[in-house]
Design a protein around this motif. Sequence first.
Motif, PDB file in Angstrom:
ATOM      1  N   TYR A  70      39.441  43.154  57.746  1.00  0.00           N
ATOM      2  CA  TYR A  70      37.986  43.323  57.834  1.00  0.00           C
ATOM      3  C   TYR A  70      37.650  43.380  59.320  1.00  0.00           C
ATOM      4  N   MET A  71      37.019  44.457  59.742  1.00  0.00           N
ATOM      5  CA  MET A  71      36.747  44.682  61.162  1.00  0.00           C
ATOM      6  C   MET A  71      35.244  44.570  61.434  1.00  0.00           C
ATOM      7  N   TRP A  72      34.904  43.795  62.435  1.00  0.00           N
ATOM      8  CA  TRP A  72      33.505  43.633  62.840  1.00  0.00           C
ATOM      9  C   TRP A  72      33.379  44.083  64.293  1.00  0.00           C
ATOM     10  N   ARG A  73      32.537  45.076  64.533  1.00  0.00           N
ATOM     11  CA  ARG A  73      32.385  45.620  65.886  1.00  0.00           C
ATOM     12  C   ARG A  73      30.937  45.471  66.321  1.00  0.00           C
ATOM     13  N   GLN A  74      30.732  44.833  67.458  1.00  0.00           N
ATOM     14  CA  GLN A  74      29.368  44.545  67.929  1.00  0.00           C
ATOM     15  C   GLN A  74      29.245  44.823  69.420  1.00  0.00           C
ATOM     16  N   LYS A  75      28.077  45.342  69.804  1.00  0.00           N
ATOM     17  CA  LYS A  75      27.831  45.659  71.215  1.00  0.00           C
ATOM     18  C   LYS A  75      26.957  44.593  71.864  1.00  0.00           C
ATOM     19  N   PHE A  76      27.250  44.309  73.126  1.00  0.00           N
ATOM     20  CA  PHE A  76      26.468  43.356  73.921  1.00  0.00           C
ATOM     21  C   PHE A  76      26.206  43.980  75.288  1.00  0.00           C
ATOM     22  N   PRO A  77      24.983  43.859  75.819  1.00  0.00           N
ATOM     23  CA  PRO A  77      24.733  44.415  77.159  1.00  0.00           C
ATOM     24  C   PRO A  77      25.520  43.660  78.228  1.00  0.00           C
ATOM     25  N   VAL A  78      26.081  44.397  79.177  1.00  0.00           N
ATOM     26  CA  VAL A  78      26.820  43.768  80.279  1.00  0.00           C
ATOM     27  C   VAL A  78      25.822  43.069  81.198  1.00  0.00           C
ATOM     28  N   ARG A  79      26.066  41.800  81.458  1.00  0.00           N
ATOM     29  CA  ARG A  79      25.172  41.056  82.349  1.00  0.00           C
ATOM     30  C   ARG A  79      25.534  41.359  83.796  1.00  0.00           C
ATOM     31  N   GLN A  80      24.518  41.407  84.642  1.00  0.00           N
ATOM     32  CA  GLN A  80      24.720  41.789  86.044  1.00  0.00           C
ATOM     33  C   GLN A  80      25.749  40.903  86.751  1.00  0.00           C
ATOM     34  N   GLY A  81      25.693  39.625  86.439  1.00  0.00           N
ATOM     35  CA  GLY A  81      26.591  38.673  87.105  1.00  0.00           C
ATOM     36  C   GLY A  81      28.051  38.828  86.714  1.00  0.00           C
ATOM     37  N   ASN A  82      28.319  39.639  85.666  1.00  0.00           N
ATOM     38  CA  ASN A  82      29.694  39.825  85.211  1.00  0.00           C
ATOM     39  C   ASN A  82      30.272  41.191  85.571  1.00  0.00           C
ATOM     40  N   GLN A  83      29.514  41.995  86.302  1.00  0.00           N
ATOM     41  CA  GLN A  83      29.991  43.338  86.645  1.00  0.00           C
ATOM     42  C   GLN A  83      31.137  43.274  87.664  1.00  0.00           C
ATOM     43  N   VAL A  84      32.077  44.193  87.500  1.00  0.00           N
ATOM     44  CA  VAL A  84      33.179  44.313  88.460  1.00  0.00           C
ATOM     45  C   VAL A  84      33.339  45.790  88.812  1.00  0.00           C
ATOM     46  N   GLU A  85      33.953  46.038  89.943  1.00  0.00           N
ATOM     47  CA  GLU A  85      34.060  47.411  90.454  1.00  0.00           C
ATOM     48  C   GLU A  85      34.776  48.353  89.479  1.00  0.00           C
ATOM     49  N   ARG A  86      35.807  47.842  88.806  1.00  0.00           N
ATOM     50  CA  ARG A  86      36.608  48.677  87.910  1.00  0.00           C
ATOM     51  C   ARG A  86      35.842  49.158  86.671  1.00  0.00           C
ATOM     52  N   ARG A  87      34.667  48.533  86.400  1.00  0.00           N
ATOM     53  CA  ARG A  87      33.919  48.854  85.181  1.00  0.00           C
ATOM     54  C   ARG A  87      32.438  49.141  85.479  1.00  0.00           C
TER      55      ARG A  87
ATOM     56  N   ASP B  50      40.476  34.400  84.729  1.00  0.00           N
ATOM     57  CA  ASP B  50      39.480  33.979  85.728  1.00  0.00           C
ATOM     58  C   ASP B  50      38.583  35.133  86.176  1.00  0.00           C
ATOM     59  N   ASN B  51      38.785  36.312  85.597  1.00  0.00           N
ATOM     60  CA  ASN B  51      37.996  37.475  85.967  1.00  0.00           C
ATOM     61  C   ASN B  51      36.596  37.373  85.355  1.00  0.00           C
ATOM     62  N   LYS B  52      35.537  37.624  86.165  1.00  0.00           N
ATOM     63  CA  LYS B  52      34.163  37.396  85.662  1.00  0.00           C
ATOM     64  C   LYS B  52      33.769  38.390  84.562  1.00  0.00           C
ATOM     65  N   TRP B  53      34.361  39.592  84.582  1.00  0.00           N
ATOM     66  CA  TRP B  53      34.110  40.580  83.514  1.00  0.00           C
ATOM     67  C   TRP B  53      34.645  40.040  82.178  1.00  0.00           C
ATOM     68  N   ASN B  54      35.881  39.546  82.224  1.00  0.00           N
ATOM     69  CA  ASN B  54      36.496  38.992  81.015  1.00  0.00           C
ATOM     70  C   ASN B  54      35.756  37.751  80.527  1.00  0.00           C
ATOM     71  N   GLN B  55      35.285  36.934  81.467  1.00  0.00           N
ATOM     72  CA  GLN B  55      34.545  35.729  81.081  1.00  0.00           C
ATOM     73  C   GLN B  55      33.257  36.104  80.350  1.00  0.00           C
ATOM     74  N   GLY B  56      32.607  37.166  80.822  1.00  0.00           N
ATOM     75  CA  GLY B  56      31.387  37.652  80.160  1.00  0.00           C
ATOM     76  C   GLY B  56      31.666  38.071  78.729  1.00  0.00           C
ATOM     77  N   ILE B  57      32.805  38.743  78.519  1.00  0.00           N
ATOM     78  CA  ILE B  57      33.181  39.159  77.156  1.00  0.00           C
ATOM     79  C   ILE B  57      33.434  37.933  76.283  1.00  0.00           C
ATOM     80  N   LEU B  58      34.226  36.979  76.822  1.00  0.00           N
ATOM     81  CA  LEU B  58      34.553  35.772  76.039  1.00  0.00           C
ATOM     82  C   LEU B  58      33.294  34.973  75.685  1.00  0.00           C
ATOM     83  N   ASP B  59      32.289  35.006  76.563  1.00  0.00           N
ATOM     84  CA  ASP B  59      31.024  34.295  76.287  1.00  0.00           C
ATOM     85  C   ASP B  59      30.301  34.897  75.074  1.00  0.00           C
ATOM     86  N   CYS B  60      30.562  36.189  74.796  1.00  0.00           N
ATOM     87  CA  CYS B  60      29.896  36.864  73.671  1.00  0.00           C
ATOM     88  C   CYS B  60      30.671  36.742  72.361  1.00  0.00           C
TER      89      CYS B  60
END
Length: 495
Positions: free
Chosen positions: A279-296, A355-365
Amino acid sequence: MATPKEHIDEIRRNKFSIGGELNPLMEDLHQAVKNLSAELYAKDVHFLMELIQNAEDNEYPEGVNPSLELIITSEDITGTGAPTTLLIFNNDKGFSSKNIESICSVGRSTKKGNRKRGYIGEKGIGFKSVFLITAQPYIFSNGYQIRFNEEPCPHTNLGYITPEWVEENPTLADIKRIYGSHAALPTTTIILPLKPDKIKAVKQQLSSIQPEVLLFLSKIKQFSVKEVNEDPSFNTVNAISISNEINFVTRKNIDADSYTLHLSTDEASDVTEKECGYYMWRQKFPVRQGNQVERRLEVEEWVITLAFPFGERLNRGMSSPGVYAFLPTEMVTNFPFIIQADFVLASSRETILLDNKWNQGILDCVPSAFVNAFNSLITTAEDVPVSTLIPMFRFLPVCSSSYPKLNAVRESIKEKLRRENIIPCQSYSDQKILRKHCEVGRLTPSFWDILKKGRKQGVSLHSLSSHGKYILNSSFDTEEYDDVLNFLGVEPVNS
């Protein structure tokens, strides 16, 4: 319009000054190739993941079931003296003239800046990662028949990017013989005569490919690995064929959708085909400014997919990864569900950068996505008896993880679930009752015996849960679910 052979001659003449005037940018090309070589061998690249990643990023004709087939053989069809050769077959649209020009360059990927369009490639070395396992890769696609060489070309003194036309060794007939005459050749064939010191590692990677590798790929539907030798007793690679099928049900709800995916594997070592539904659940979350990184920087929303396996996961007896970045990492989370997102990876691809802030933002969601997915599993099954919902509670992350950052995700899931009406209560009517953990209590076995006797004697039990606490559903109130009930904070009635 130039033929593929004329196009290659033109590139050799104009770009690499072979039989033509000196290209004033040759010095820059030398420096770029030097940098590529340093970058390539500094990274511990998992070549197989790179190949699958490239195939997923390819374009496919309409009506085609995208597939990637790998065949390893001891036959030296390239005449390079290689003891083992790997052939990769892909039914994509094939190489365009632009793709060919890109592959004859350094840092000119046709996929750059296209993360929003679903490209999953990361490292920027793409196809050139094949040089980790071969000194001479060959490409046969859309009429192009070319090879590259790790060693500097005698005309240009440049390795990696100078194309050579291939007339024979191999011919299309050689390739067809290895592929099998039962079907037409796919559009693209990549041939890699393996470096002798890489054969063992390549065979190991091919034998240990995770069947769940297709779980989060949006294009590739079939993937197979097999070994072809004149004498089959020489075969040492475990053959496998993996395919997926999706039953899509969009639930436009909080910017999410859900679907069921079926994976099946057919292994030479197994008599029967193995299957598992997810069973697959796919959900979108807006990227928060504080979690942005150059690669994304161009990505505006995180897309998180959670996969809940119904039944035994397909893992070929190996430990099952719990975190994916489109393809599996090697992170075993100890959770009974899988987390997929566009994580930033360590260069080895084995783990996400915790420890990457982009990944932390994802884990928070992830906790919000989990609670929404779980609610949808529990509440959308209107017509099914409560007893069929109980096994869904096995998806809760009852056991802790060895990763502290993931334990924080677990604690947040627990906290959020305790605020939800998800606990099935005992009801002797047709009504399904779901309540918060603090409103529900467990009965002692002796009290359940009294209720069963009363029910047999025709005593009305309709208002059983209307005084004080609701009573936990009898299908749930068993030792088997003690760990789940403790996780949710459901306590005995008399406490």
